[in-house]
Write a protein that holds these residues in place. Structure first.
Motif, PDB file in Angstrom:
ATOM      1  N   LEU A 141       9.609  -1.586  -0.014  1.00 33.99           N
ATOM      2  CA  LEU A 141       9.707  -2.988  -0.440  1.00 33.99           C
ATOM      3  C   LEU A 141      10.770  -3.760   0.334  1.00 33.99           C
ATOM      4  O   LEU A 141      10.902  -4.983   0.159  1.00 33.99           O
ATOM      5  N   ASP A 142      11.532  -3.065   1.176  1.00 32.27           N
ATOM      6  CA  ASP A 142      12.708  -3.665   1.818  1.00 32.27           C
ATOM      7  C   ASP A 142      12.430  -4.999   2.502  1.00 32.27           C
ATOM      8  O   ASP A 142      13.222  -5.935   2.399  1.00 32.27           O
ATOM      9  N   THR A 143      11.303  -5.094   3.211  1.00 33.07           N
ATOM     10  CA  THR A 143      11.050  -6.329   3.975  1.00 33.07           C
ATOM     11  C   THR A 143      10.443  -7.435   3.110  1.00 33.07           C
ATOM     12  O   THR A 143      10.184  -8.532   3.603  1.00 33.07           O
ATOM     13  N   LEU A 144      10.172  -7.144   1.861  1.00 40.71           N
ATOM     14  CA  LEU A 144       9.501  -8.157   1.027  1.00 40.71           C
ATOM     15  C   LEU A 144      10.485  -9.026   0.253  1.00 40.71           C
ATOM     16  O   LEU A 144      10.097 -10.035  -0.348  1.00 40.71           O
ATOM     17  N   GLY A 145      11.770  -8.637   0.261  1.00 40.98           N
ATOM     18  CA  GLY A 145      12.804  -9.501  -0.292  1.00 40.98           C
ATOM     19  C   GLY A 145      12.803  -9.628  -1.802  1.00 40.98           C
ATOM     20  O   GLY A 145      12.260  -8.778  -2.523  1.00 40.98           O
ATOM     21  N   ASP A 191       0.838  -1.199   0.000  1.00 41.01           N
ATOM     22  CA  ASP A 191       0.000   0.000   0.000  1.00 41.01           C
ATOM     23  C   ASP A 191       0.882   1.262   0.000  1.00 41.01           C
ATOM     24  O   ASP A 191       0.647   2.204  -0.771  1.00 41.01           O
ATOM     25  N   HIS A 192       1.925   1.234   0.850  1.00 42.37           N
ATOM     26  CA  HIS A 192       2.821   2.390   0.909  1.00 42.37           C
ATOM     27  C   HIS A 192       3.594   2.549  -0.402  1.00 42.37           C
ATOM     28  O   HIS A 192       3.734   3.657  -0.936  1.00 42.37           O
ATOM     29  N   TYR A 193       4.072   1.434  -0.922  1.00 39.05           N
ATOM     30  CA  TYR A 193       4.750   1.441  -2.226  1.00 39.05           C
ATOM     31  C   TYR A 193       3.848   2.068  -3.287  1.00 39.05           C
ATOM     32  O   TYR A 193       4.272   2.937  -4.057  1.00 39.05           O
ATOM     33  N   ALA A 194       2.579   1.620  -3.309  1.00 34.64           N
ATOM     34  CA  ALA A 194       1.651   2.079  -4.343  1.00 34.64           C
ATOM     35  C   ALA A 194       1.405   3.580  -4.243  1.00 34.64           C
ATOM     36  O   ALA A 194       1.293   4.278  -5.248  1.00 34.64           O
ATOM     37  N   ILE A 233       4.476   5.311  -5.707  1.00 36.84           N
ATOM     38  CA  ILE A 233       4.535   5.106  -7.153  1.00 36.84           C
ATOM     39  C   ILE A 233       3.462   5.921  -7.871  1.00 36.84           C
ATOM     40  O   ILE A 233       3.694   6.492  -8.943  1.00 36.84           O
ATOM     41  N   GLY A 234       2.279   5.985  -7.266  1.00 38.25           N
ATOM     42  CA  GLY A 234       1.183   6.747  -7.870  1.00 38.25           C
ATOM     43  C   GLY A 234       1.534   8.214  -7.992  1.00 38.25           C
ATOM     44  O   GLY A 234       1.318   8.837  -9.042  1.00 38.25           O
ATOM     45  N   LEU A 235       2.087   8.767  -6.939  1.00 36.76           N
ATOM     46  CA  LEU A 235       2.471  10.185  -6.991  1.00 36.76           C
ATOM     47  C   LEU A 235       3.635  10.392  -7.949  1.00 36.76           C
ATOM     48  O   LEU A 235       3.650  11.348  -8.729  1.00 36.76           O
ATOM     49  N   ALA A 236       4.623   9.484  -7.884  1.00 41.25           N
ATOM     50  CA  ALA A 236       5.772   9.603  -8.784  1.00 41.25           C
ATOM     51  C   ALA A 236       5.305   9.599 -10.235  1.00 41.25           C
ATOM     52  O   ALA A 236       5.767  10.397 -11.060  1.00 41.25           O
ATOM     53  N   PHE A 237       4.374   8.718 -10.519  1.00 35.01           N
ATOM     54  CA  PHE A 237       3.829   8.605 -11.879  1.00 35.01           C
ATOM     55  C   PHE A 237       3.281   9.951 -12.337  1.00 35.01           C
ATOM     56  O   PHE A 237       3.518  10.402 -13.457  1.00 35.01           O
ATOM     57  N   GLN A 238       2.546  10.606 -11.446  1.00 39.14           N
ATOM     58  CA  GLN A 238       1.913  11.875 -11.788  1.00 39.14           C
ATOM     59  C   GLN A 238       2.930  12.995 -11.930  1.00 39.14           C
ATOM     60  O   GLN A 238       2.841  13.828 -12.834  1.00 39.14           O
ATOM     61  N   VAL A 239       3.909  13.018 -11.031  1.00 36.35           N
ATOM     62  CA  VAL A 239       4.952  14.039 -11.107  1.00 36.35           C
ATOM     63  C   VAL A 239       5.683  13.926 -12.449  1.00 36.35           C
ATOM     64  O   VAL A 239       5.902  14.930 -13.147  1.00 36.35           O
ATOM     65  N   VAL A 240       6.037  12.686 -12.811  1.00 33.26           N
ATOM     66  CA  VAL A 240       6.732  12.468 -14.087  1.00 33.26           C
ATOM     67  C   VAL A 240       5.838  12.854 -15.262  1.00 33.26           C
ATOM     68  O   VAL A 240       6.292  13.450 -16.247  1.00 33.26           O
ATOM     69  N   ASP A 241       4.535  12.526 -15.156  1.00 33.58           N
ATOM     70  CA  ASP A 241       3.580  12.921 -16.195  1.00 33.58           C
ATOM     71  C   ASP A 241       3.609  14.429 -16.409  1.00 33.58           C
ATOM     72  O   ASP A 241       3.604  14.904 -17.556  1.00 33.58           O
ATOM     73  N   ALA A 289      12.787   6.511  -4.195  1.00 33.31           N
ATOM     74  CA  ALA A 289      13.547   5.986  -3.053  1.00 33.31           C
ATOM     75  C   ALA A 289      12.587   5.497  -1.953  1.00 33.31           C
ATOM     76  O   ALA A 289      12.790   4.436  -1.349  1.00 33.31           O
ATOM     77  N   ASP A 290      11.520   6.259  -1.710  1.00 34.19           N
ATOM     78  CA  ASP A 290      10.512   5.841  -0.732  1.00 34.19           C
ATOM     79  C   ASP A 290       9.849   4.530  -1.142  1.00 34.19           C
ATOM     80  O   ASP A 290       9.610   3.651  -0.307  1.00 34.19           O
TER      81      ASP A 290
END
Lengths: 297, 297
Positions: free
Chosen positions: B275-279, B210-213, B216-224, B269-270
Motif C-alpha cells: 500500500l506504500d505508494t497509495l498514500g 492485487d498484491h495487497y489482496a 491479506i487473503g493468505l493472512a486471513f486463512q493462516v489466522v483462521d 507487513a507485506d
C-alpha cells in the motif's frame, strides 16, 4: 421451409453449441481436474439443447450475429445444466439417470455434484460478461440482469422450491402453472429474449417474443408431463413415471392425458399467433413450437 | 487514525451492508416464502463482513462513491454467504453451527439449503448488473466477469474441490497455499478489486491492490487456522477444532502455531508494503490488515 431443412438447422445449432460449450468449459487437464472433468461430464454430449435452439431462432428475428448468440445460448444452457445436476441430487429428486447416463453425484460424488452446479452457474455469468454480445455494454448488462433474475429465487430456483413444497399437495391448475412459469418458463424466456437482444430488438419484437416464450415454456412442461406419464425410461434417457411415483401434481394428473395433449396444441397455436407480426425471420421459432409439442423424448 | 475511529468506521460499514443486503434480498412475504425466509436467515444478522469492509476500504483509494461500492460489496458478500451454506451441507463439511446459529440445512432442510445457495449466487450477479457501479458499462461488465471467475471452478468453487480432495492427504505448504489462494483468496481479491473499480482505478493502483489482496487473503486463512486450533466453539460461533477432527492439513498442522502466527505477521507487513505508494487514502486497508491478523474470532 421443409422439415428436412429444419432438422439440418437443428443439427447445425446443436453441433455449434456443443463446440462453444466444449471451449468454454475448462479442460479436464486444468486443476482441479476432477471438478473440471465432472463439469464436462454434466454438460457435454447430451441433451436436446432446446434453450440454445430457441436463442438461435430468436436471434434470427433480430438479425443477430450467430457468433454473439452462441455465447448467450451457451450461458443459458450452463444454467440449465447446473439446475439438472442439483435437481438430481439425493436432497432433491434423488435421480440416478440423466440423458441415459448416471447422474453426476452417482458417477462422481455428492460434494462434487454440488460444486459442479455452483461452478457451472458462475461460468454462465462469466461467459455472458466476457464476450461482446450486444451493440452496447448497457444492453449487455441488462442481459446479465435478465439471466440472473431468470435463474434466481423469483425464477428457476424459486420454481424448484415451489415444486418441492408441492409434493403430495393438491395443487390446482393455477398453482401448477405458477410453479412451471418459474421452474422452466423463466429460463426458456431468458433464452428467447437473450438471443433476440444479441441483435437489434425493438420493444414490439421483445413483447411478441416474450408472449411466444411464455406459451412455449408451458407447452414444453405439459408435453414433459405427458411423456413422463406415457414414455419408457429407455426412450426418455431419464427415469420415467417419477412424477406419479413421487405423487407430484402434473398436467396429466390434473387434466388427464387427452386434455393435456389438447392444451399443448392450444399453446402451440398461441405461440404461433404471437409470431404473426414478426414475419419470415420467425420461421425457426414457429418450427421450434412444433418441435416442442410433437417431440417424443 | 485512531483505533476508535477505525472501530466506528467498521460499524458504519457493517450497518450499511446489512441494510443493502436486507433491501436486496426478497422479502419473506414474497413467494416462494420459505426459500426467501431461508435466504434472509443465511445472509442477515451475522458475520464480520470482512469482504464488504475490504471493498469499502479499496473504494476509498480510488475515491469511489460509497453508493456504488455498497452494491459491489453486497454482491461479493452474497457469493460468500452462498458458499458457506453449501459448504456446511452434509455432503461437504457437515456442520451444524454457523455464526452461533444452526446452519441452513439444519434450521430448514437440505433441499432448501441447496436452493438458497443457488439463488444467492444468482442474486449476486443480479445486484452487480442492476445498479450503475462504474463510470462506463464496459468496466462494469469486466466487474461481472471478475466476480464470476473469482467464484467459479478456477476460483472459490475450485478451491473447495481442492480442499475436499485434500482431506487426509499430506499436502505441502505450496499445495496448501494453492488451495487457499482459490478457496478464500479469489473472493477476497474480488472484493478489493471490485471496490476499487467503482472509482477511477489506475493500472498501478489495481496492481498494488492485487498484491495487497493476495497477502491479506493468505493472512486471513493462516489466522483462521490458528483460531480453529486454539479458540473455543463459543468464541468462534462455529464448530472449533474441526480441521484437526477431519484430519485436514492447515498452516498450524504444517508449521506449528508459533510459526503460523509469525507467518501472519509477515503477510501483514507485506500487505502494508503493497500500500506504500497509495498514500493516505489507503489507511482503511492498512487498518484492515491489522484487523485480519489481530482478530480473535
Amino acid at each position: 421451409m421443409a422439415t428436412t431443412d429444419f432438422a439440418a438447422w437443428v443439427q447445425a445449432c446443436q453441433a455449434r453449441i456443443e463446440s462453444v460449450l466444449a471451449d468454454a468449459l475448462p479442460s479436464s487437464h486444468v486443476a482441479p481436474q476432477r471438478l473440471h472433468d465432472a463439469m464436462r461430464y454434466a454438460v457435454l454430449g447430451g441433451g436436446k439443447r432446446v434453450r440454445p435452439l430457441l436463442a438461435f431462432a430468436a436471434g434470427e428475428v433480430t438479425a443477430a450475429d450467430p457468433a454473439r448468440v452462441e455465447h448467450a445460448a451457451a450461458a443459458v444452457e450452463l444454467i440449465h445444466a447446473y439446475s439438472l445436476v442439483h435437481d438430481d441430487m439425493p436432497a432433491m429428486d434423488d435421480d440416478a439417470l440423466r440423458r441415459g447416463k448416471p447422474t453426476v453425484h452417482v458417477e462422481f460424488d455428492e460434494a462434487t455434484a454440488l460444486l459442479v452446479g455452483d461452478a457451472l452457474q458462475s461460468l454462465a455469468f462469466d461467459l455472458l460478461a466476457s464476450h461482446t454480445l450486444a451493440d452496447d455494454a448497457v444492453t449487455q448488462l441488462k442481459m446479465v440482469q435478465l439471466l440472473a433474475q431468470a435463474a434466481g429465487s423469483r425464477g428457476m430456483a424459486g420454481g424448484q422450491a415451489i415444486d418441492l413444497a408441492s409434493v403430495g399437495k393438491p395443487l390446482d391448475l393455477t398453482e401448477l402453472e405458477f410453479m412451471h412459469i418459474h421452474k422452466t418458463g423463466a429460463l426458456i424466456r431468458a433464452a428467447v429474449l437473450l438471443g433476440a437482444q444479441c441483435g437489434r430488438a425493438s420493444e414490439h419484437a421483445l413483447g411478441a417474443l416474450d408472449h411466444y416464450a411464455k406459451c412455449i415454456g408451458l407447452a414444453f412442461q405439459v408435453v414433459d408431463d405427458v411423456l413422463d406419464a406415457e414414455a419408457s425410461t429407455a426412450t426418455l434417457g431419464k427415469t420415467a413415471g417419477k412424477d406419479a411415483a413421487h405423487n407430484k401434481p402434473t398436467y396429466v394428473s390434473l387434466l388427464g392425458a387427452a386434455r393435456a395433449r389438447e392444451l399443448a396444441q392450444e399453446l402451440r397455436a398461441d405461440a404461433h399467433a404471437a409470431l404473426d407480426t414478426l414475419g419470415a425471420p420467425a420461421v425457426r421459432l414457429r418450427q421450434l413450437a412444433d418441435f416442442v409439442v410433437e417431440r417424443t423424448f
